[in-house]
Design a protein around this motif. Structure first.
Motif, short mmCIF file in Angstrom:
data_model
loop_
_atom_site.label_atom_id
_atom_site.label_comp_id
_atom_site.label_asym_id
_atom_site.label_seq_id
_atom_site.Cartn_x
_atom_site.Cartn_y
_atom_site.Cartn_z
N PHE A 671 25.08 8.40 8.20
CA PHE A 671 26.16 7.48 8.57
C PHE A 671 26.76 6.85 7.31
CE2 PHE A 671 23.54 7.70 12.33
CZ PHE A 671 24.44 7.67 13.39
N VAL A 672 28.08 6.95 7.18
CA VAL A 672 28.81 6.17 6.18
C VAL A 672 29.44 5.02 6.97
CG1 VAL A 672 30.61 6.17 4.42
CG2 VAL A 672 29.24 8.23 4.80
N PRO A 681 20.48 -1.08 12.11
CA PRO A 681 19.78 0.20 11.90
C PRO A 681 20.24 1.19 12.98
CG PRO A 681 18.33 -1.35 13.00
CD PRO A 681 19.60 -2.09 12.73
N MET A 682 20.79 2.32 12.55
CA MET A 682 21.30 3.30 13.53
C MET A 682 20.18 3.91 14.37
SD MET A 682 24.62 3.38 13.35
CE MET A 682 24.49 1.59 13.21
N SER A 683 18.95 3.80 13.89
CA SER A 683 17.81 4.36 14.63
C SER A 683 17.66 3.76 16.02
CB SER A 683 16.52 4.15 13.84
OG SER A 683 16.30 2.76 13.61
N ALA A 699 16.55 12.62 12.57
CA ALA A 699 16.27 11.86 11.34
C ALA A 699 17.58 11.18 10.94
CB ALA A 699 15.80 12.79 10.24
N ILE A 700 17.46 10.01 10.32
CA ILE A 700 18.66 9.19 10.09
C ILE A 700 18.67 8.66 8.66
CG2 ILE A 700 19.89 7.09 10.79
CD1 ILE A 700 18.49 7.47 13.56
N ALA A 701 19.87 8.66 8.08
CA ALA A 701 20.07 8.04 6.77
C ALA A 701 21.44 7.40 6.77
CB ALA A 701 19.96 9.06 5.64
#
Length: 919
Positions: A671-672, A681-683, A699-701
């Motif tokens: 995610f930008v 937190p997008m999680s 998985a997320i960054a």
């Protein structure tokens, strides 16, 4: 500005000359005082006029007339009549040339360069200073020649910095410094070093800039009390303000004020009070700022400082909605401004005053009278909807006339453009367009890019109001391109832009993106199950717009970080698409974009065209949901509300792309993020249909833009860790930090997973010890388990060591990132007990700042601190996964799921976010 010494021209960088912004307050005196130390001092030379070439009486008489021209030029310059100053100095230089007086010719050419610079005539300024230096180099060495050479080099350095050539300015000022050191001219050397510190700041060399300023502070401290010392402290306090060190600025300015009072340096007293007001304002201390401005008015001995203090006081009253006080003060200012003699300062003041009145009119809802203003200098009569607009029109018309009479194109451009803005506000768009086009032409003719972009943007807005999008987009695009070329000037040099970024720079990016993604006239499909989500048709021409919109948002991410650090020190490392198309074809990148009437998302899938979808929803609604969710996440009792709100965000960002993500075999989402979304937190986004959080599926960054990434997998053979933490309760800088009882266990767990590790706990964790450890070995991971806070203010973004708060600007020092940008091969920085500042809607900008400033390829941090054994368990699992060769994003996912299996509440597993390289 202190005038105890005979001083010639104040050197003001062109980028500072027009500090008129929508914020409506003036930072210029801050720089005017600093510029007083960058002057060419001619009196010691002039007093010896009769001793040079005095063999013939007629020659002496001729030289006397030429000296009169020089003095005339000086007075005209100081009065802000730069065009007339140029004419006088050109004639003086020609006369000195005729009489082969090369020393005085060189000195006059240096001053001529300054006058050209004020007019924005860069080519002429550079030519004049080059001629001056060439003349000086051809002369035999003497004390007078060396002094004028050093001062000429100062002028060239100032010219170079004003044009964004900070590296060249540093080199030039170093040459001048050598001369000052040889001649033991400590006052001139101090001025020179302050300049160098500012250039270092512009280059992002914070350590060197701070070192220079600290040394200057010590030098001034050791000097005997005097008016000169008071002025030196004033200059030092001002530059501290420019680079964002507000607490230090306040302390130094207070010292300057006290000493100026003790030495009866009245001008320094008033300017110190004025700049203390500016510093307090930047610290959001309105009451103190107003008090200082009022004192500055009372103490001022010159009209300039008094008017500027009045204007800043007025804009602050308007900003804080104290309208009755603002109306009363405006009447006082009006009478005083009308009596100003023609000068650049008078034009500046009138424009600033008019802008404040325009802002006052916009919030004065009660007055709906219709007045008419006519002026022979205006294309048509203006029919304003407020007396404040009536007055603004008259003031701006006067400013235009004065600027024309001064032949000052820069001032004329700004006056015309501001008048065009008034017509824009009043919906007289045809006249607004004509005025703005003329202002743009003038600004372009003198290459004043810092105001060119503002008129390009204004023309874009005007065409948008006229519903002429085909003309609006090109003007917005040109404004964006101009801003790209101005990065270092706007955010590293111009303090007014720094502190009004959200009003004067950011909207250009956002409004351009809104136009590029606008699809009102296109056919679109509606997402199944959500009537507010729309998929515009992906036509070839729209693909180009989507690509441009993504690039603009990437550039905005970079610009926000530039502004955060007061420096354009970040460089794009690579193109956007190869990260996904070649290096990780199981990753997708999402760009959520918050716009006033909708939430757009640009999706990048491997080796596919960009996709775009949007949800029609008001910006306030998005921000409200985000803010409520952020609050509930920190409360272990609000899990049901967390699911409810995070489900809405999932539906906005993820659900429209579910099919494409599945078909493309995506495992990692990057995610930008935009605006307030960075604080989440997008999680934790929740899929109600599958009853799963996003972390259970991907998985997320997060990334501050793909341009800043340096994608490279973590090599497990090199996995060695330096761990540090503070478990005990600490009290530092009047702040208390409670004990973190689980920190020792957390560090022990890491050591058991990564035997090749060093540990600094409690008293051992100091900046010096950390630096020594990093200097003695190469660590791929640095793990800091200690309190920390992320804020939109870099001064409030820090981590806690045993005995100090380590600020974000020192992180390059912490991780041994040199001024050339080479890091110590640190792959991963972990900050496991930090939090975002409560009440700061843009706090996560501090996290992005830490991530890029630290120099590590990836940063794993927490958005809120959880002192619980679950944190130690999560970290243990994370390092197990890294040791097994799993990439960082998947390692974090597995670690979070391990905690999730034991504790479903997001409070315990959701705060961890991976920023940067996810491989």
């Amino acid at each position: 500005m202190a005038r105890k010494k005979p001083v010639f021209f104040r050197i003001l960088k062109s980028i500072f000359q027009s500090n008129y912004s929508r914020r409506g307050w003036i930072a210029q005196p801050l720089l005017a005082v600093m510029a007083a130390f960058l002057c060419v001092i001619i009196s010691p030379v002039l007093t010896k006029a009769s001793a040079i070439n005095s063999t013939a009486q007629n020659l002496a008489i001729s030289q006397g007339k030429t000296q009169d021209l020089v003095q005339q030029g000086k007075k005209l310059y100081e009065a802000g009549q730069f065009t007339l100053a140029v004419k006088a100095l050109q004639q003086a230089a020609a006369d000195f040339r005729t009489h082969q007086d090369s020393l005085r010719e060189a000195m006059t050419l240096s001053n001529l360069s300054l006058a050209f610079e004020q007019l924005g005539l860069w080519t002429e300024a550079e030519k004049a200073i080059a001629q001056s230096l060439n003349l000086l180099k051809s002369l035999n060495n003497s004390q007078e020649r060396s002094k004028i050479l050093a001062q000429a080099l100062d002028v060239r350095g100032q010219l170079q910095l004003a044009q964004g050539q900070a590296d060249a300015a540093v080199t030039t000022w170093q040459q001048a410094a050598e001369i000052y050191q040889h001649s033991k001219d400590s006052a001139a050397l101090t001025r020179n070093r302050i300049n160098s510190a500012q250039a270092m700041q512009a280059l992002g060399r914070y350590r060197q800039a701070n070192k220079i300023l600290t040394e200057i502070s010590q030098t001034l401290k050791n000097e005997p009390d005097s008016a000169t010392k008071a002025a030196g402290l004033l200059s030092l306090g001002n530059i501290r303000q420019v680079v964002g060190d507000l607490k230090e600025s306040q302390q130094v300015l207070e010292q300057s004020l006290a000493l100026a009072k003790a030495t009866s340096s009245n001008q320094v007293v008033s300017e110190a009070l004025f700049n203390l007001g500016n510093t307090a304002r930047l610290q959001h201390d309105t009451k103190t700022a107003l008090h200082y401005y009022q004192q500055a008015v009372s103490a001022s001995v010159d009209r300039t400082t008094r008017i500027q203090a009045y204007l800043n006081q007025l804009s602050l009253l308007i900003e804080t909605k104290r309208l009755a006080d603002a109306f009363f003060l405006s009447s006082q200012i009006h009478s005083e401004i009308n009596n100003l003699p023609p000068s650049r300062m008078a034009v500046d003041a009138k424009i600033n005053f008019a802008q404040s009145l325009m802002k006052l009119a916009s919030i004065d809802k009660a007055n709906e009278g219709v007045l008419k203003a006519t002026s022979p200098s205006l294309p048509h009569s203006l029919t304003p909807s407020s007396p404040s607009l009536q007055t603004s029109a008259q003031i701006l018309a006067s400013a235009v006339k004065q600027a024309e009479s001064l032949q000052d194109k820069r001032a004329e451009s700004y006056a015309l453009g501001t008048l065009g803005n008034l017509y824009e506000i009043n919906q007289q768009l045809t006249d607004a367009q004509k005025l703005t086009q003329k202002a743009l032409f003038l600004a372009q003719s003198i290459h004043a890019s810092d105001i060119v972009y503002q008129w390009q943007w204004q023309l874009g807005r005007i065409h948008k109001l006229q519903r002429d999008m085909k003309r609006a987009v090109p003007y917005y695009s040109e404004a964006f391109k101009t801003l790209q070329t101005l990065r270092s000037d706007l955010v590293a040099i111009n303090p007014d832009i720094q502190f009004s970024f959200r009003e004067t720079v950011e909207p250009v990016y956002r409004e351009l993106v809104a136009l590029l993604l606008q699809t009102e006239n296109e056919e679109h499909r509606t997402a199944k199950g959500n009537s507010n989500v729309q998929y515009p048709d992906q036509k070839p021409e729209s693909q180009k717009n989507i690509q441009q919109a993504r690039f603009v948002m990437e550039s905005l991410q970079l610009a926000e970080l530039d502004n955060f650090f007061r420096s354009a020190c970040l460089t794009a490392k690579q193109e956007l698409d190869p990260v996904i198309d070649k290096q990780d074809q199981q990753a997708a990148v999402l760009y959520p974009i918050i716009l006033p009437d909708r939430l757009d998302v640009i999706l990048k899938l491997p080796n596919q065209d960009l996709r775009h979808y949007k949800t029609v929803i008001a910006e306030d609604k998005v921000k409200s949901v985000v803010e409520d969710l952020r609050e509930y996440l920190r409360d272990v009792t609000r899990t049901s509300q967390v699911k409810q709100l995070s489900q809405q965000i999932y539906d906005w960002l993820i659900r429209p792309a579910e099919a494409q993500l599945s078909e493309s075999g995506i495992k990692t989402l990057v995610f930008v993020l935009d605006g307030e979304l960075r604080n989440l937190p997008m999680s934790v986004l929740y899929d109600k249909q599958q009853q799963k959080y996003l972390v259970e599926k991907y998985a997320i960054a997060v990334a501050p833009g793909l341009q800043l990434l340096d994608p490279k997998p973590l090599q497990k053979v090199r996995l060695n860790t330096l761990t540090a933490g503070v478990a005990a309760e600490r009290s530092i800088e009047n702040r208390k930090f409670p004990s973190l009882n689980n920190v020792p266990r957390e560090l022990q767990e890491i050591k058991s997973e990564v035997p090749r590790s060093q540990e600094l706990l409690n008293q051992q964790f100091t900046e010096t010890n950390l630096q020594n450890q990093l200097g003695s070995a190469s660590f791929s991971v640095v793990h800091l388990a200690t309190h920390g806070e992320f804020s939109s203010d870099p001064e409030k973004t820090f981590i806690v060591t045993w005995d100090e708060l380590l600020k974000v600007k020192e992180f390059d020092k912490l991780l041994r990132v040199s001024d050339t940008g080479k890091s110590n091969n640190i792959e991963l920085l972990v900050l496991s007990a930090c939090k975002t500042a409560v009440g700061d809607k843009r706090a996560a900008l501090g996290l992005a700042g830490v991530a890029v400033r630290a120099g590590a390829r990836s940063t794993l941090a927490t958005l809120w601190s959880v002192d619980d054994e679950s944190t130690a368990n999560l970290m243990s699992k994370f390092y197990q996964e890294l040791k097994a060769g799993v990439n960082k994003a998947e390692a974090l996912q597995h670690a979070q799921l391990a905690v999730f299996a034991q504790q479903k509440n997001p409070y315990f597993w959701a705060p961890f976010v991976l920023v940067g390289n996810w491989l």
